[in-house]
Structure formats: C-alpha cells, structure tokens
Motif scaffolding. Structure first.
Motif, short mmCIF file in Angstrom:
data_model
loop_
_atom_site.label_atom_id
_atom_site.label_comp_id
_atom_site.label_asym_id
_atom_site.label_seq_id
_atom_site.Cartn_x
_atom_site.Cartn_y
_atom_site.Cartn_z
N ALA A 91 0.86 -1.18 0.00
CA ALA A 91 0.00 0.00 0.00
C ALA A 91 0.90 1.24 0.00
O ALA A 91 2.06 1.18 0.42
N ASP A 92 0.38 2.34 -0.46
CA ASP A 92 1.17 3.58 -0.53
C ASP A 92 1.68 4.02 0.84
O ASP A 92 2.75 4.62 0.94
N ASN A 93 0.93 3.72 1.91
CA ASN A 93 1.32 4.15 3.26
C ASN A 93 2.03 3.04 4.05
O ASN A 93 2.12 3.11 5.27
N TYR A 94 2.57 2.06 3.37
CA TYR A 94 3.27 0.92 3.99
C TYR A 94 4.39 1.40 4.91
O TYR A 94 5.11 2.35 4.61
N GLN A 95 4.53 0.68 6.04
CA GLN A 95 5.62 0.92 6.98
C GLN A 95 6.18 -0.42 7.44
O GLN A 95 5.44 -1.26 7.92
N MET A 118 12.24 2.60 10.70
CA MET A 118 11.00 2.58 9.93
C MET A 118 11.33 2.77 8.44
O MET A 118 12.01 3.72 8.06
N ILE A 119 10.82 1.86 7.62
CA ILE A 119 11.06 1.88 6.19
C ILE A 119 9.71 2.06 5.50
O ILE A 119 8.77 1.30 5.76
N LEU A 122 -0.04 -3.21 4.45
CA LEU A 122 -0.04 -1.95 5.19
C LEU A 122 1.20 -1.81 6.06
O LEU A 122 1.77 -0.72 6.16
N SER A 123 1.60 -2.92 6.71
CA SER A 123 2.73 -2.82 7.64
C SER A 123 3.29 -4.20 7.95
O SER A 123 2.63 -5.22 7.75
N GLU A 124 4.52 -4.16 8.43
CA GLU A 124 5.14 -5.35 9.01
C GLU A 124 6.04 -4.90 10.14
O GLU A 124 6.77 -3.92 10.02
N ARG A 125 5.95 -5.63 11.23
CA ARG A 125 6.85 -5.41 12.37
C ARG A 125 7.71 -6.66 12.49
O ARG A 125 7.21 -7.76 12.68
#
Length: 122
Positions: A27-31, A39-40, A109-112
């Motif tokens: 997604a465009d707001n991926y973190q 944070m990438i 959207l994200s991955e930690r």
C-alpha cells in the motif's frame, strides 16, 4: 486485488528477495518496522532490501538459496484486514525471526519484524 493475494505476492517477493515483487504488493502508506534499520516506507524499500542482501551475502556468500524461508504462517481476518504472523529464516545464516503483517484491500499496510537472538552478555 484481494488482501490475500497481496499477502501471497509479498511472501513470494521476500522468499525471492525481489524488491519489485514486494513493492508491487505494498500500500502507498506501507511501513516496515525493523529494529535494526528503523521505519522503512514504500519509497525506501528497495534500498533497504539491497542492504539486507549485502548483510546476507556477507555471511553466506552469493548462492542460489532463497533470501527467506517462511514457515509457521498464521492468519486472521477482521473487518477486511488480514493479520498474519510468520516465522522466517535466512538459509545458510543464523538470522531468523518473526513478522507481524497487516494487509488490506489496498495492499500490505505494515510489518513489524522481530529477530530471534541471544541477548548480549552484561
């Protein structure tokens, strides 16, 4: 594309170590929250992955092994968002850990990331 398809593309990209496949699922707001790199975002992902490849090849050399093996995948869907927990290893290295991934209908959207390692001695 459905959230599950984005998740499958993301996993494929990680196993191959292919930034183009991965960024196509984001997604465009991926973190990405990596305790070693910070944070990438989507725009910085290709550079991040290139650095990861350098670390991996510094340990195991250049091989035809995949970048990651992904196992122990657990997913849960709630209100259109898939949460996935995975265990990953870098073949030929001691690097391993887990990831907590969130995926919606616009992509990952994200991955930690969490690394499995011994604590330093005091």
């Amino acid at each position: 594309m459905a959230a599950g398809d984005y998740l499958g593309q993301y996993a494929e990209g990680w196993t191959k170590g292919d930034a183009q496949i991965i960024t196509g699922s984001l997604a465009d707001n991926y973190q990405l929250d990596d305790p070693n790199a910070g944070m990438i975002n989507k725009q910085g992902f290709a550079e991040y992955l290139s650095g990861m490849w350098q670390v991996v090849e510094g340990i195991r050399g250049k091989t035809s092994d995949p970048l990651l093996d992904i196992t122990e995948v657990v997913t849960q869907e709630d209100q259109g968002v898939i949460t996935s927990w995975v265990w990953w290893t870098v073949p030929g290295t001691p690097i391993q850990g887990s990831g907590l991934i969130k995926v919606g209908d616009q992509g990952v959207l994200s991955e930690r990331l969490c690394y499995y390692t011994k604590l330093p001695e005091a």
